[in-house]
Enzyme design. Structure first.
Site, PDB file in Angstrom:
ATOM      1  N   HIS A 119      22.737   8.901  10.973  1.00  0.00           N
ATOM      2  CA  HIS A 119      24.062   8.838  10.944  1.00  0.00           C
ATOM      3  C   HIS A 119      24.861   8.717  12.464  1.00  0.00           C
ATOM      4  O   HIS A 119      24.260   9.378  13.302  1.00  0.00           O
ATOM      5  CB  HIS A 119      24.678  10.043  10.311  1.00  0.00           C
ATOM      6  CG  HIS A 119      26.007   9.894   9.734  1.00  0.00           C
ATOM      7  ND1 HIS A 119      27.264   9.923  10.547  1.00  0.00           N
ATOM      8  CD2 HIS A 119      26.621   9.557   8.583  1.00  0.00           C
ATOM      9  CE1 HIS A 119      28.244   9.814  10.050  1.00  0.00           C
ATOM     10  NE2 HIS A 119      27.912   9.712   8.870  1.00  0.00           N
ATOM     11  N   GLY A 124      40.327  18.138  27.374  1.00  0.00           N
ATOM     12  CA  GLY A 124      39.259  18.421  28.119  1.00  0.00           C
ATOM     13  C   GLY A 124      38.926  17.687  29.306  1.00  0.00           C
ATOM     14  O   GLY A 124      39.699  16.920  29.724  1.00  0.00           O
ATOM     15  N   ALA A 142      26.906  19.184  24.687  1.00  0.00           N
ATOM     16  CA  ALA A 142      27.619  19.258  23.538  1.00  0.00           C
ATOM     17  C   ALA A 142      28.408  17.786  23.179  1.00  0.00           C
ATOM     18  O   ALA A 142      28.929  17.465  21.965  1.00  0.00           O
ATOM     19  CB  ALA A 142      29.073  20.184  23.575  1.00  0.00           C
ATOM     20  N   GLY A 143      28.375  16.758  24.049  1.00  0.00           N
ATOM     21  CA  GLY A 143      28.784  15.499  23.834  1.00  0.00           C
ATOM     22  C   GLY A 143      30.226  15.601  23.745  1.00  0.00           C
ATOM     23  O   GLY A 143      31.244  16.172  24.449  1.00  0.00           O
TER      24      GLY A 143
END
Lengths: 298, 298
Positions: free
Chosen positions: A82, A163, A171-172
Site C-alpha cells: 500500500h 513540524g 517516522a516519515g
C-alpha cells in the site's frame, strides 16, 4: 447524543502484532474513547484502527498512538503493498454527531500542530483541513511515498503545515485532516459482463462526469458469476446512496440487466440509512430527533 | 447498546399540571431512566408519558408513578373524551434494544403483580402479556370503562390477573403489558376524494383482510385539500412500513392518484427505518451492528 468524532488512523505496520497492540493500547487507555475495530493487513504491512469519542479525547488518543508508532516503527525498513509515507501514515477525523466539519478541522489543526512540534514529524493538513487545493487529496501529498519525501519536502510548495521542514527519517511524514464519513457501497448486477459494470461506474463517478462525491469502479465477482459497481461514497450528505443506486438501476436497464442487490461494507452512519428511508417513503418533515435511539443518547 | 425498554403509561389526568408534575417527578428521580416526553391532553383529560431505560429501572419508575397517581387521581370524579378505566389507565412495556419480547412479558408480570398486591389495584395483563386471547386487546378489557368496572370484575372471565377481585374505587383498574413499538405512519394522496383513502385503508388494514399488524383509516386533510391513509403500525418487525407504502402506492395508481408524501408522527425505532433502507437498496447481508451509532453505545 454526545459530541462524537470518529478517528481512523492508518499505521505502517501490519505484521508485528506486538507493535500494533502497544499502539492500540494507547487508544484503549484514554477514558471514554471507544475502540471499535483494528485490522492488520499483512500484504499491505499496514493497520487501520477505528475509534470514537468526544473530540478532545479522540485527538489525545490519536496523539498518544502516533507517539508510540513513531517510537516503534522505523520507516527505513518498511515495505508493503500500500502507498505510505509515515509510521502513522494518515489520521482522518470524522464528525459523527453534534460536531460540525468546521470543528473537526479545528481539532485536526490542534492535533497536527502537536504532532509536528512535540514529535518532530512533518505534518500535512489534507481533505477539508487542507489550506491549499493541492493538499486536499491524500494521494497528491503521498505521491513519491516515503522514499521520495526527503526530496519532496525541499520544494517550497511541499513545505509541511506543521513540524520540521526536513523528513523525520524514522517516522516519515503524517497527514492529518477532517473528512466526512466514507461509505463503501457496492451494487451487484445480474450479468457477468464486466464492460457493463465499467460503463455504469463511468456514469456515476465524479471523475468521469458523474456524482461529485462518488468514486466507482467496475469489478468482477467471479465466484458468483456477476459484476459489481464498487463505490466509495465520500460525502453521503451531498451525494446520497439512493440517488446513485437509482441511477445505476436505470442505467442497468439500458442493457437489459437487473440490479440484484447491494452491499455496505463496514460501518455506516445511521443518518445515511435514514436518508434512504426518508427518500423512498417520501417522508414529509421528518426530523432525526424522532428516532428513539437518538433521543435516548442525546 | 444497553438493554433498553420503553414505557408509555397513560394517566387519567390532563388538566391539573401540579398532579402530572408529581407523577412525572417519580420517573425523573429514578437514576438512569430517561424521560423523553409527556403531553397533557385537556379534552381527553389524560396524559401520556414516555420514558426509557434498563428494564429493572423502568418498572421501578412505572410502579412509583402508578403509586402517586393512585394517591392523587380520584376516578370517581374523572371525565374526559378518551375511554379510561383507571388512574393509571395502561402501562405498555416496549422492547427497544437487547431485550426480547419474552423478557418484556416477564417484566410486565413483575410490575403488574406489585401494583396489584402493594397498591391494591386490580390489574389485567394485556397484549403480548395476556394469558387468554380475550385480554390481548386493550379495548376489550376497557369496555364499559371505569363506570362499568365494578360489575365487570364480578364476572368470572374478568377476574383480574393480579390484585383485589373488586374495584379500587379511587384508582380504578390498570392494564399492564408488553407490546412492540407502535409507529404512527400516514400516507398522503394527491386527491381530495375521501372515498379513495377509505378504500385503500380497507386494503391495507388487518381488520378487512390487509396486513396483520396494520390499523388504518381514511381521513381528509382539509387545509391541504388532500386525503390521507392514517395508520398505526403495531408490529413493524412483521408488517413493515415499506410493504404497506408500496401497496398503497399501487392501489392509488388504480385510481390515477399519486402518493405525494408520508409522515411519521412521534418517535420511531431506528430499526424500522433501517429496514426501509435495506429493502429499497436491496442490501445483502446487512447487519445493524454495522451502524456506527449502534457500535458506539453497545
Amino acid at each position: 447524543m454526545a459530541r462524537l468524532v470518529q478517528c481512523v488512523p492508518n499505521f505502517s505496520e501490519g505484521r508485528n502484532k506486538e507493535t500494533i497492540e502497544k499502539i492500540v493500547e494507547e487508544i484503549r487507555k484514554v477514558d471514554e474513547v471507544k475502540l471499535l475495530d483494528y485490522s492488520m493487513d499483512k500484504d499491505h504491512n499496514r493497520t487501520v484502527v477505528t475509534f470514537v469519542g468526544e473530540p478532545e479525547k479522540v485527538i489525545l488518543a490519536a496523539f498518544n498512538a502516533c507517539k508510540v508508532a513513531a517510537d516503534l516503527i522505523d520507516m527505513r525498513y518498511h515495505s508493503g503493498g500500500h502507498p505510505r509515507m509515515g509510521a502513522t501514515d494518515v489520521i482522518p477525523l470524522i464528525p459523527i454527531s453534534d460536531v460540525t466539519m468546521e470543528e473537526c478541522v479545528e481539532y485536526s489543526i490542534q492535533l497536527g500542530k502537536r504532532i509536528g512540534e512535540e514529535l518532530n514529524i512533518p505534518v500535512f493538513l489534507y481533505e477539508r483541513s487542507a489550506r491549499v487545493k493541492e493538499r486536499e487529496n491524500l494521494a497528491d501529498i503521498r505521491k513519491g511515498q516515503y522514499e521520495g519525501m526527503a526530496e519532496k519536502l525541499k520544494q517550497k510548495e511541499w513545505e509541511p503545515d506543521f513540524g520540521p521542514k526536513n523528513l523525520n527519517e524514522k517516522a516519515g511524514v503524517t497527514a492529518v485532516g477532517a473528512r466526512p464519513p466514507l461509505i463503501a457501497f457496492n451494487v451487484n448486477l445480474g450479468t457477468d459482463n464486466l464492460e457493463i459494470a465499467k460503463k455504469i461506474a463511468t456514469v456515476v463517478r465524479a471523475r468521469t462526469g458523474g456524482f461529485t462525491y462518488c468514486k466507482a469502479i467496475g469489478l468482477e465477482i467471479k465466484e458468483r458469476g456477476i459484476v459489481q459497481v464498487s463505490m466509495n461514497m465520500v460525502d453521503y450528505t451531498k451525494t446520497s446512496l439512493f440517488r446513485v443506486f437509482d441511477t445505476i438501476e436505470r442505467e442497468a436497464r439500458r442493457y437489459g440487466v437487473n440490479v440484484i442487490g447491494s452491499e455496505i461494507i463496514g460501518l455506516v452512519p445511521m443518518q445515511a440509512l435514514v436518508d434512504v428511508a426518508d427518500y423512498y417513503l417520501r417522508l414529509e418533515n421528518f426530523d432525526s430527533s424522532q428516532i428513539l435511539e437518538k433521543r435516548i443518547f442525546e
